[in-house]
Design an enzyme around this catalytic site. Structure first.
Site, short mmCIF file in Angstrom:
data_model
loop_
_atom_site.label_atom_id
_atom_site.label_comp_id
_atom_site.label_asym_id
_atom_site.label_seq_id
_atom_site.Cartn_x
_atom_site.Cartn_y
_atom_site.Cartn_z
N SER A 123 10.05 15.44 -10.15
CA SER A 123 8.73 15.92 -10.59
C SER A 123 8.55 17.41 -10.27
O SER A 123 9.38 18.22 -10.68
CB SER A 123 7.67 15.04 -9.92
OG SER A 123 6.47 15.11 -10.63
N ASP A 266 8.35 7.02 -18.54
CA ASP A 266 7.58 8.12 -17.95
C ASP A 266 6.68 8.75 -19.01
O ASP A 266 7.17 9.26 -20.01
CB ASP A 266 8.57 9.17 -17.39
CG ASP A 266 7.90 10.21 -16.49
OD1 ASP A 266 6.70 10.44 -16.63
OD2 ASP A 266 8.63 10.80 -15.65
N HIS A 299 6.36 7.36 -14.36
CA HIS A 299 6.78 8.51 -13.56
C HIS A 299 7.12 8.14 -12.11
O HIS A 299 8.07 8.66 -11.53
CB HIS A 299 5.67 9.56 -13.60
CG HIS A 299 6.04 10.85 -12.97
ND1 HIS A 299 7.10 11.61 -13.40
CD2 HIS A 299 5.49 11.53 -11.92
CE1 HIS A 299 7.20 12.70 -12.65
NE2 HIS A 299 6.24 12.67 -11.75
C1 LIG Z 1 3.51 15.08 -9.98
C2 LIG Z 1 4.51 15.01 -8.87
O1 LIG Z 1 5.08 16.01 -8.51
S1 LIG Z 1 4.90 13.57 -8.13
C3 LIG Z 1 3.80 12.28 -8.29
C4 LIG Z 1 4.47 11.19 -7.60
N1 LIG Z 1 3.70 10.06 -7.45
C5 LIG Z 1 2.86 9.93 -6.42
O2 LIG Z 1 2.64 10.76 -5.56
C6 LIG Z 1 2.15 8.63 -6.47
C7 LIG Z 1 2.13 7.95 -5.27
N2 LIG Z 1 2.62 6.63 -5.42
C8 LIG Z 1 2.75 5.95 -4.34
O3 LIG Z 1 2.36 6.40 -3.29
C9 LIG Z 1 3.34 4.58 -4.45
O4 LIG Z 1 2.77 3.84 -3.45
C10 LIG Z 1 4.87 4.52 -4.34
C11 LIG Z 1 5.46 5.07 -5.63
C12 LIG Z 1 5.38 5.33 -3.15
C13 LIG Z 1 5.31 3.07 -4.12
O5 LIG Z 1 4.81 2.25 -5.15
P1 LIG Z 1 4.63 0.67 -4.94
O6 LIG Z 1 5.83 0.14 -4.24
O7 LIG Z 1 4.25 0.08 -6.26
O8 LIG Z 1 3.43 0.59 -3.92
P2 LIG Z 1 1.86 0.53 -4.19
O9 LIG Z 1 1.40 1.58 -5.13
O10 LIG Z 1 1.42 -0.85 -4.48
O11 LIG Z 1 1.33 0.96 -2.77
C14 LIG Z 1 1.44 0.10 -1.68
C15 LIG Z 1 0.14 0.14 -0.91
O12 LIG Z 1 -0.95 -0.23 -1.77
C16 LIG Z 1 -1.70 -1.26 -1.13
N3 LIG Z 1 -2.26 -2.14 -2.15
C17 LIG Z 1 -1.59 -2.87 -3.06
N4 LIG Z 1 -2.47 -3.59 -3.80
C18 LIG Z 1 -3.71 -3.28 -3.35
C19 LIG Z 1 -5.04 -3.70 -3.70
N5 LIG Z 1 -5.27 -4.57 -4.67
N6 LIG Z 1 -6.07 -3.18 -3.03
C20 LIG Z 1 -5.87 -2.29 -2.02
N7 LIG Z 1 -4.64 -1.86 -1.63
C21 LIG Z 1 -3.57 -2.35 -2.30
C22 LIG Z 1 -0.69 -1.96 -0.28
O13 LIG Z 1 -1.32 -2.66 0.77
C23 LIG Z 1 0.15 -0.81 0.25
O14 LIG Z 1 -0.56 -0.19 1.31
P3 LIG Z 1 0.22 0.63 2.47
O15 LIG Z 1 1.02 1.74 1.78
O16 LIG Z 1 -0.87 1.18 3.32
O17 LIG Z 1 1.13 -0.35 3.13
#
Ligand SMILES: CC(=O)SCCNC(=O)CCNC(=O)[C@H](O)C(C)(C)COP(=O)(O)OP(=O)(O)OC[C@H]1O[C@@H](n2cnc3c(N)ncnc32)[C@H](O)[C@@H]1OP(=O)(O)O
Length: 323
Positions: A123, A266, A299
């Protein structure tokens, strides 16, 4: 452990002069000077902590991982102003991806590093990777931008403009901007697979709403508003042609092998844009490839699909160290 360099008398591309900019970094794996160096450029809300328990790329980089810390020296800078090292920037519009690449290159000079085995980033980290390669075409053997491009498309400019307005005008800027951003980091299919319209008993919200809200709240706890404004602005400034629009002239001088990696779903950095860059440059360059990650997650796939990513990168990091 965070280490600090000082970049003195730095003049940005828009001619603003900074007496001194702190450039912090972390190293992992083999001590510097004893193994090939892998430079990791972090993404929007990332930082230099790529490895270890809290490392955001710990599934890709570490002992026995695809990028093995027993074989490589890992170096990661913080983008000055990301707040991770305590440094924030007020006039964030003074900075561009071009400036960040120049700051990282100055950091390498100060560390006496004149050869990099691979530079890799997803990214925004991929934007910086492209720009570093264009500025120092002979410095790296392998250039690996993931889910990224050499430019900000109109689509990215449009999304970041909405982000900018949220960050400047909302009463809850970080949370609101993050919630909006999560929708272009994922896909409708990804959200259906995760939630399928589920709702906890007694809750007035669907689970997807709570998930969005919790991502907003989590970011607010760990990221500074000024830093988010800077990072969002940087995304809008990616352009290795410096406005000339002549991508081939800018990129064909790059000596190292370019490995472009896209994610089929993406809809932030569109795969077709990455493929177009690949096709255009492959007419002038033999050592360029394109690989695709198949994912429903869009993405965010570069932070989720580690098995596929490791398979794609394996030939670079396991078969050779010396080319
Ligand atoms: C533009 C650029 O340069 S880069 C952009 C890159 N993208 C980002 O920065 C986006 C960030 N994305 C994330 O942080 C994601 O969590 C990832 C990609 C790291 C992992 O994705 P996934 O494995 O699908 O995890 P998910 O999005 O479900 O997140 C997990 C967390 O959500 C929480 N969660 C899941 N479902 C729910 C819900 N219904 N209600 C509340 N919390 C929830 C989980 O408890 C978990 O919490 P924790 O991290 O405190 O343990």
């Amino acid at each position: 452990m965070l280490n600090f360099l000082k970049i003195e008398q730095f003049k940005t591309h828009n001619s603003s002069v900074y007496d001194s900019i702190p450039l912090s970094y972390e190293t992992f794996g083999c001590p510097m000077g004893t193994a090939p160096i892998v430079l990791v450029n972090h993404a929007l809300t990332g930082n230099s902590s790529v490895v270890g328990e809290q490392g955001w790329w710990k599934d890709l980089i570490g002992e026995g991982k695809c990028i093995d810390t027993n074989e490589y020296s890992i170096l990661a800078f913080n983008i000055p102003g990301n707040g991770y090292d305590g440094f924030l920037i007020d006039n964030y519009e003074n900075f561009s991806v071009f400036d960040i690449a120049r700051l990282f290159l100055k950091g390498l000079e100060l560390l006496d590093i004149d050869s990099i085995f691979a530079v890799i980033g997803g990214s925004l980290g991929g934007n910086v990777t492209w720009q570093m390669a264009v500025l120092r075409p002979e410095l790296m053997n392998h250039i690996i931008p993931i889910a990224s491009d050499w430019k900000a498309t109109d689509w990215i400019l449009a999304q970041c403009r909405i982000q900018k307005q949220l960050l400047e005008n909302s009463s809850n800027p970080l949370q609101d901007a993050r919630m909006h951003a999560m929708t272009f980091y994922r896909t409708p299919q990804s959200l259906t697979a995760k939630f399928d319209r589920s709702k906890r008993e007694g809750s007035s919200n669907y689970d997807v709403e709570n998930w969005l809200k919790s991502h907003g709240e989590k970011l607010e706890k760990r990221f500074h508003l000024k830093a988010y404004k800077l990072m969002n602005h940087l995304l809008m400034t990616a352009d290795v042609t410096d406005g000339t629009r002549n991508f081939i002239d800018s990129a064909k001088r790059i000596k190292g092998a370019i490995h472009l990696i896209g994610i089929d779903s993406d809809h932030f950095y569109l795969n077709e844009e990455i493929i177009n860059s690949y096709l255009a440059l492959s007419e002038f360059k033999n050592n360029i490839s394109f690989s695709e990650i198949n994912s429903i997650h869009g993405h965010d796939g570069f932070l989720i699909e580690f098995e596929q990513l490791s398979k794609i990168l394996k030939h670079i990091f396991q078969l050779e160290h010396t080319t």
